[in-house]
Design a protein around this motif. Structure first.
Motif, PDB file in Angstrom:
ATOM      1  N   GLY A 218       0.560  -1.184   0.332  1.00 31.01           N
ATOM      2  CA  GLY A 218      -0.015   0.032   0.277  1.00 31.01           C
ATOM      3  C   GLY A 218       0.774   1.216  -0.150  1.00 31.01           C
ATOM      4  N   GLY A 219       2.021   1.532  -0.755  1.00 27.34           N
ATOM      5  CA  GLY A 219       3.197   2.542  -0.521  1.00 27.34           C
ATOM      6  C   GLY A 219       3.932   2.876   0.706  1.00 27.34           C
ATOM      7  N   ILE A 220       3.785   1.925   2.034  1.00 23.90           N
ATOM      8  CA  ILE A 220       4.605   1.901   2.757  1.00 23.90           C
ATOM      9  C   ILE A 220       5.136   0.540   2.340  1.00 23.90           C
ATOM     10  CG2 ILE A 220       3.142   2.665   4.446  1.00 23.90           C
ATOM     11  CD1 ILE A 220       2.789   0.488   5.619  1.00 23.90           C
ATOM     12  N   PRO A 221       6.917   1.100   3.777  1.00 27.60           N
ATOM     13  CA  PRO A 221       7.991  -0.265   3.231  1.00 27.60           C
ATOM     14  C   PRO A 221       7.333  -1.305   4.200  1.00 27.60           C
ATOM     15  CG  PRO A 221       8.831   1.948   3.864  1.00 27.60           C
ATOM     16  CD  PRO A 221       7.718   3.021   4.062  1.00 27.60           C
ATOM     17  N   ALA A 222       7.602  -2.606   3.551  1.00 26.31           N
ATOM     18  CA  ALA A 222       6.623  -3.968   4.136  1.00 26.31           C
ATOM     19  C   ALA A 222       7.711  -4.870   3.482  1.00 26.31           C
ATOM     20  CB  ALA A 222       5.127  -3.863   4.140  1.00 26.31           C
ATOM     21  N   LEU A 223       8.565  -5.385   4.451  1.00 21.06           N
ATOM     22  CA  LEU A 223       9.301  -6.279   3.403  1.00 21.06           C
ATOM     23  C   LEU A 223       8.973  -7.957   4.667  1.00 21.06           C
ATOM     24  CD1 LEU A 223      12.097  -6.964   2.359  1.00 21.06           C
ATOM     25  CD2 LEU A 223      13.649  -6.752   4.573  1.00 21.06           C
ATOM     26  N   CYS A 224       8.746  -8.540   2.984  1.00 22.62           N
ATOM     27  CA  CYS A 224       8.001  -9.847   3.074  1.00 22.62           C
ATOM     28  C   CYS A 224       6.648 -10.361   4.001  1.00 22.62           C
ATOM     29  CB  CYS A 224       9.231 -10.393   3.376  1.00 22.62           C
ATOM     30  SG  CYS A 224      10.800 -10.927   2.304  1.00 22.62           S
ATOM     31  N   LEU A 225       6.515  -9.466   5.014  1.00 20.74           N
ATOM     32  CA  LEU A 225       5.523  -9.575   6.372  1.00 20.74           C
ATOM     33  C   LEU A 225       4.874  -8.266   6.118  1.00 20.74           C
ATOM     34  CD1 LEU A 225       4.035 -11.265   8.032  1.00 20.74           C
ATOM     35  CD2 LEU A 225       5.569 -10.909  10.203  1.00 20.74           C
ATOM     36  N   ALA A 226       2.831  -8.415   6.003  1.00 21.90           N
ATOM     37  CA  ALA A 226       2.513  -7.225   6.145  1.00 21.90           C
ATOM     38  C   ALA A 226       1.316  -7.622   6.993  1.00 21.90           C
ATOM     39  CB  ALA A 226       2.306  -6.419   4.945  1.00 21.90           C
ATOM     40  N   LYS A 227       0.106  -6.644   7.399  1.00 20.89           N
ATOM     41  CA  LYS A 227      -0.716  -6.612   7.754  1.00 20.89           C
ATOM     42  C   LYS A 227      -2.186  -5.437   7.398  1.00 20.89           C
ATOM     43  CE  LYS A 227      -1.836  -5.276  12.281  1.00 20.89           C
ATOM     44  NZ  LYS A 227      -1.931  -4.641  12.871  1.00 20.89           N
ATOM     45  N   TRP A 228      -2.837  -6.036   6.925  1.00 20.78           N
ATOM     46  CA  TRP A 228      -4.306  -5.373   6.086  1.00 20.78           C
ATOM     47  C   TRP A 228      -5.206  -5.636   6.872  1.00 20.78           C
ATOM     48  CZ3 TRP A 228      -6.016  -1.843   2.950  1.00 20.78           C
ATOM     49  CH2 TRP A 228      -7.343  -1.834   2.502  1.00 20.78           C
ATOM     50  N   ASN A 229      -5.736  -3.990   7.904  1.00 22.57           N
ATOM     51  CA  ASN A 229      -6.218  -4.269   9.222  1.00 22.57           C
ATOM     52  C   ASN A 229      -8.250  -3.861   8.703  1.00 22.57           C
ATOM     53  OD1 ASN A 229      -6.435  -0.985   8.056  1.00 22.57           O
ATOM     54  ND2 ASN A 229      -5.039  -1.136  10.373  1.00 22.57           N
ATOM     55  N   GLY A 230      -8.226  -3.877   7.378  1.00 19.72           N
ATOM     56  CA  GLY A 230      -9.460  -3.622   6.484  1.00 19.72           C
ATOM     57  C   GLY A 230      -9.538  -2.001   5.933  1.00 19.72           C
ATOM     58  N   TYR A 231      -8.694  -1.787   5.944  1.00 19.95           N
ATOM     59  CA  TYR A 231      -8.739   0.534   5.213  1.00 19.95           C
ATOM     60  C   TYR A 231      -7.469   0.146   5.410  1.00 19.95           C
ATOM     61  CZ  TYR A 231      -7.956   1.556  10.275  1.00 19.95           C
ATOM     62  OH  TYR A 231      -7.510   1.641  11.527  1.00 19.95           O
ATOM     63  N   GLN A 232      -6.403  -0.218   5.829  1.00 21.90           N
ATOM     64  CA  GLN A 232      -5.003   0.616   5.350  1.00 21.90           C
ATOM     65  C   GLN A 232      -3.097  -0.868   5.816  1.00 21.90           C
ATOM     66  OE1 GLN A 232      -4.125   3.481   7.509  1.00 21.90           O
ATOM     67  NE2 GLN A 232      -2.892   2.757   9.555  1.00 21.90           N
ATOM     68  N   TRP A 233      -2.534  -1.016   5.461  1.00 20.58           N
ATOM     69  CA  TRP A 233      -1.737  -1.588   5.327  1.00 20.58           C
ATOM     70  C   TRP A 233      -0.206  -1.059   6.336  1.00 20.58           C
ATOM     71  CZ3 TRP A 233      -1.462  -6.966   3.515  1.00 20.58           C
ATOM     72  CH2 TRP A 233      -1.822  -6.998   2.210  1.00 20.58           C
ATOM     73  N   CYS A 234      -0.328  -2.127   6.964  1.00 21.03           N
ATOM     74  CA  CYS A 234       0.892  -1.760   8.126  1.00 21.03           C
ATOM     75  C   CYS A 234       2.287  -2.987   7.818  1.00 21.03           C
ATOM     76  CB  CYS A 234       0.500  -2.611   9.425  1.00 21.03           C
ATOM     77  SG  CYS A 234      -0.944  -1.689   9.511  1.00 21.03           S
TER      78      CYS A 234
END
Length: 245
Positions: A218-234
């Motif tokens: 979603g346009g932010i750094p995330a190396l190999c692992l990310a979380k989608w909380n329903g409206y944005q990536w972390c």
């Protein structure tokens, strides 16, 4: 349940090969009703809640003496052919990876001749009632690696597909039975976009977790692992090796 290239004797001295089931109350492995005769053929034994059927899939092979196919069902007691697959044109390179049910239809991923138009290859179709059909808007989804179903209302798919090749999202998408969502732009692997992919999806505490070969979400750094909380990536702190599964 386990499938793979293995063989061993159980506690009763019975040979187990390639298919096995663990009996937790007895803390032992046992074989299924027949051996997997060729690890080169059926190599996936897939089941996820809320399904009541387990599917043995892979390249064309035979189980329990049945005619060769790329899909067999298992109900906990016996393997059986899956009649809908007989409608797919035969080819030695047909391959089925995942089979699962969502909102009244059975979805199939892999690489096989297209039964809808009768020619060419396809990778993601569904069987609703008595006929195969393309999944609307999902015709360009190739190489599905994992799926996740949330409450029979949302289907998540992960793989190497991208909007650049016509898919409705990048490496990960969701589908409600009618429309697709790219989940905030999805995932990306900036060094080589065509090599990125989501390998695994998991739900935990109301969020969807994706892991695989990617450097952003979603346009932010995330190396190999990310979380989608329903409206944005972390993203997560620290660094993981590319290709995390």
């Amino acid at each position: 349940y386990a499938v793979g290239n293995f063989g061993f004797y159980d506690t009763d001295g019975v040979w187990i090969e390639d298919f096995a089931r663990f009996v937790p109350d007895e803390q032992r492995w046992e074989g299924l009703e027949c051996l997997n005769p060729s690890f080169d053929g059926m190599d996936v034994l897939g089941w996820r809640d809320p399904q009541d059927t387990l599917y043995a899939t892979g390249f064309k092979g035979s189980i329990c003496g049945y005619p060769e196919s790329c899909v067999f069902t298992y109900d906990g007691n016996a393997f059986a052919p899956w009649p809908p697959f007989e409608q797919i044109p035969p080819h030695p390179n047909n391959y089925v990876g995942l089979v699962f049910k969502f909102r009244g239809c059975t979805y199939v991923s892999g690489t096989f001749l297209d039964p809808v138009i009768g020619s060419g290859w396809t990778s993601f179709i569904r069987y609703c009632g008595n006929a195969w059909e393309h999944v609307p808007g999902g015709e360009a989804i190739w190489g599905v690696k994992d799926y996740l179903i949330q409450g029979d209302t949302l289907l998540y798919l992960g793989g190497p597909f991208r909007t650049a090749t016509g898919a409705p999202g990048n490496l990960v998408v969701s589908y409600d039975g009618t429309s697709w969502s790219d989940l905030g732009g999805g995932l990306e692997y900036t060094p080589a976009p065509s090599l990125g992919q989501a390998w695994d999806l998991m739900a935990w505490h109301g969020a969807v977790y994706a892991c695989g070969s990617f450097t952003g979400a979603g346009g932010i750094p995330a190396l190999c692992l990310a979380k989608w909380n329903g409206y944005q990536w972390c993203g997560f702190p620290g660094e993981l090796d590319l290709g995390t599964q």
